[in-house]
Structures are given as structure tokens and as C-alpha cells.
Design an enzyme around this catalytic site. Sequence first.
Site, PDB file in Angstrom:
ATOM      1  N   ALA A 179       1.044  -0.829   0.105  1.00  0.00           N
ATOM      2  CA  ALA A 179      -0.316   0.170  -0.239  1.00  0.00           C
ATOM      3  C   ALA A 179       0.675   1.474   0.074  1.00  0.00           C
ATOM      4  CB  ALA A 179      -0.704   0.111   1.328  1.00  0.00           C
ATOM      5  N   VAL A 196       7.071   8.831   2.926  1.00  0.00           N
ATOM      6  CA  VAL A 196       8.619   7.790   2.706  1.00  0.00           C
ATOM      7  C   VAL A 196       8.470   6.713   3.673  1.00  0.00           C
ATOM      8  CG1 VAL A 196       9.345   9.226   5.261  1.00  0.00           C
ATOM      9  CG2 VAL A 196      11.234   7.774   3.756  1.00  0.00           C
ATOM     10  N   ASP A 197       7.607   6.525   3.890  1.00  0.00           N
ATOM     11  CA  ASP A 197       7.275   5.179   5.019  1.00  0.00           C
ATOM     12  C   ASP A 197       6.830   4.071   4.012  1.00  0.00           C
ATOM     13  OD1 ASP A 197       8.425   6.289   7.453  1.00  0.00           O
ATOM     14  OD2 ASP A 197       6.086   6.647   8.262  1.00  0.00           O
ATOM     15  N   SER A 198       6.224   4.397   3.170  1.00  0.00           N
ATOM     16  CA  SER A 198       5.127   3.254   2.627  1.00  0.00           C
ATOM     17  C   SER A 198       6.378   3.179   1.091  1.00  0.00           C
ATOM     18  CB  SER A 198       4.420   3.433   1.855  1.00  0.00           C
ATOM     19  OG  SER A 198       4.213   5.077   0.909  1.00  0.00           O
ATOM     20  N   LEU A 228      -4.475   4.517  -3.415  1.00  0.00           N
ATOM     21  CA  LEU A 228      -5.660   4.148  -3.016  1.00  0.00           C
ATOM     22  C   LEU A 228      -5.681   6.001  -3.817  1.00  0.00           C
ATOM     23  CD1 LEU A 228      -6.526   2.368  -0.151  1.00  0.00           C
ATOM     24  CD2 LEU A 228      -6.668   1.494  -2.173  1.00  0.00           C
ATOM     25  N   CYS A 239     -10.747   4.104   8.304  1.00  0.00           N
ATOM     26  CA  CYS A 239      -9.470   3.692   7.084  1.00  0.00           C
ATOM     27  C   CYS A 239      -9.496   2.182   7.713  1.00  0.00           C
ATOM     28  CB  CYS A 239      -8.782   5.158   6.914  1.00  0.00           C
ATOM     29  SG  CYS A 239      -8.393   4.456   5.287  1.00  0.00           S
ATOM     30  N   GLY A 243       3.251   0.781   5.552  1.00  0.00           N
ATOM     31  CA  GLY A 243       4.668   1.768   6.202  1.00  0.00           C
ATOM     32  C   GLY A 243       4.145   1.370   7.300  1.00  0.00           C
ATOM     33  N   CYS A 286      -7.038  13.001   7.126  1.00  0.00           N
ATOM     34  CA  CYS A 286      -6.452  13.210   4.892  1.00  0.00           C
ATOM     35  C   CYS A 286      -7.123  14.129   4.011  1.00  0.00           C
ATOM     36  CB  CYS A 286      -5.898  11.834   4.274  1.00  0.00           C
ATOM     37  SG  CYS A 286      -7.027  10.792   3.977  1.00  0.00           S
TER      38      CYS A 286
END
Length: 398
Positions: free
Chosen positions: A32, A37-39, A58, A126, A150, A222
Site C-alpha cells: 500500500a 517515505v514510509d510506504s 488509493l 480507514c 508502512g 487526509c
Amino acid sequence: MNAPLLHSSPETPDANALGFDKAPGDTRVVVAMSGGVDSSVTAALLKTQGFDVVGITLQLYDHGQAVERKGACCAGQDIHDARRTAERLDIPHYVLDYESRFRHSVMEDFADSYLRGETPIPCVRCNQTVKFRDLLETARDLGAEALATGHYARRIEGPRGAELHRAVDDSRDQSYFLFTTTPAQLDFLRFPLGGMPKRETRDLAARLGLAVAEKPDSQDICFVPNGSYARVVEKLRPGALEPGEIVDLEGRVLGGHEGVIGFTIGQRRGIKIGGQEEPLYVVRLEPEARRVVVGPKAALARDLVDLAELNWLGDGPLTAEGQAVEVKLRSTQQPVSATVKPRGTSDGTGARITLATPEFGISPGQAAVLYNGSRVLGGGWITATGASEIGGGGATQA
């Protein structure tokens, strides 16, 4: 010029031991990819270990509006960043339109929760619906054997199956937001960053030549630009901002407000009532009467917390004798000692937490997440709170 991708080496964290008894190249993993930066590092680490990696991003709300929302995940710029990372890694990348699912499962729930006088956590909803239900099924449809994210959390194989644990870096731990993960989902999920500190993630992003290495972390929900929750609720539920009264614990009117949705339990700032002997806090919300009840901090003390939708991840069922646990009542709180017992509800998912020491500002709509050391034992949604010395120990709505 981009630096070459790292090859598997002793200095690369052992983040790709995904527990499959076959070659990485024969193991498809969907990542995902939010564009952060993490994902991005998650996808890169799995790629360098030789896994068959597929990236999915997504689109959660209107792209034309999203491009102006800086610092929000899955917005237009983030989709661009995820696509650019996938090109750098030479992996397939797909953008899926989940806008209607996200609006129904997350945004509508968020608005209705505020109208009920609660304080929701849309990031958990989510994860519970769009990501770990819908996206997970999409990953299966693509032939994947795992969905990697992530998140800073750890999945550890225990004697009875996969367990969810806190991240090694306590300052980055996100296990609180994953408490709704079911055993079946946990069996399919992987969290490659759970054993790493955030600084190491950014260092790896730079070494891997990823353009997002210095990209700031998203701060806001978001779909809530600039943290204006009330404005979003008003847009989703026109007429939600109805004026009303601010009263004390005895019902005396102290002032007025422009809408109950602008307040949360435990709030001190923004009440705008002066001339009191003690600072005032929001003690209770009465949305049907459009009333905000305020009082001194002592009036917020609660040691009983009722839960709904308990997701229990412990070994064996939760029994009537109860179990000693540590509980987080807010994502930023350190766990505190408590006991949890089942509580009779029509769906069998109710529970009551008795805290060893009263806490202040516990709000319905928030989550209570249960731990045993680093292991997540589950959690539920707070529906009511009470004080054991009041009314013979019955919980009353906060």
C-alpha cells in the site's frame, strides 16, 4: 543521477523475512503506497530482497480538490510521488478509485460521530474498512500472498498464530491505530518497518535514491484540510453548526456557542467563559439539546470505560473473571493499568474497563486499546464512561 538500488546485504534490516517457505521471487507482495517515505521504503526493501512487488495507491477523494491539500495522504501530489517511486523501483503500480468506499465507510462515519457528540478516529476506520478489508481483498485478487504497509508496528509469530506488537521505536508506534485488525487479516499483513527507528527509514530512503527521502510526514487527517473538523462536518452535514448554550454542572447558563461539533470532552481552550474560580473544561456534550456542559478538571475523572465492537486478539476468550491489561485511551497516551471484562451486549462485543487510577478527558468515539507489554490484545470503541463512586458503579455517558 539516482543511486543504484541496494542489494541484500548484512546492513539492510531483516525486514523481508516474510515467513514464506519459498523463494522471494515466487512470492507476490502488494504494498500500500501512500506516496510518503514510509510506504516507499517498505516497497524498496521488499524489492531489494527479491520479492515480486506490486504497488497500489488509493485515490480516496476527488483528485482535483486533493492536489491543493498539502500534508494530506493520498492527495494528488502523493499519488504522483507513489508513481515516481514505483518507476524508480521498476515495479507495477496501480491507482485504485476508492472514493465512494472511503466516503461511505470513513467520511460519513466521521461526520455522524461528531453529530452524536463523539470524537472519532477516522484513521482507524480507514484501516478497518478501506485498507484491511477492501484493499486486502484486492491484493488477494492480484495473487498476492501478503499485503505490506508502512505502519510502525510488528507482526510476530506466536505459539497460536500471528500476534500484533508495538513498534520497536516507541515514538513512532502506530499499533493503537491497528487494534481492529482481525486474526485472519493479521495472518496476511506484514509491517516491514516495525523493527526500525524512523531516522533509519529516512537514511534508507536516501541510500535507495528515493525522491521522497526528505518529504515531511502528513500531520492532518487526509480529508480535513488545516485541521478544521467542524468545517468538514458542516460540509458533509449542512446545518450541523447550530448555536446553543454553555452551561455548568448545575445547568446554569454561562454563555453560548456556535455548534456542539466544535467541542470535545476534556477541551479547555475555546470555551471563552471568563470570571470563574477554576479553569473550565468540557465535561459532557448534549448534542440533541445543543448544550455544552463545562466544569472543573476534577469533574472529568473517570475510572470506568464501556466499549463496543471489542476486537479481542488475546489467547483464548475473554472470561467473566476479567484480565489484567494495560490500556491506551488516546494514541499519544502511555498505557495505564486496568482490568477488562466482558459486558453483556446484543452482539456480544461489549466490554468494561476498570482503570486502576482515574483518567481525565476520556471521550466517547475514541478507542481503548489493550496491551500486555508490547503485545496488542485488542481494543474497542468507547461508548460511555463513569466513576465507580457514582451511582453504585454504573458507567454514565461522558
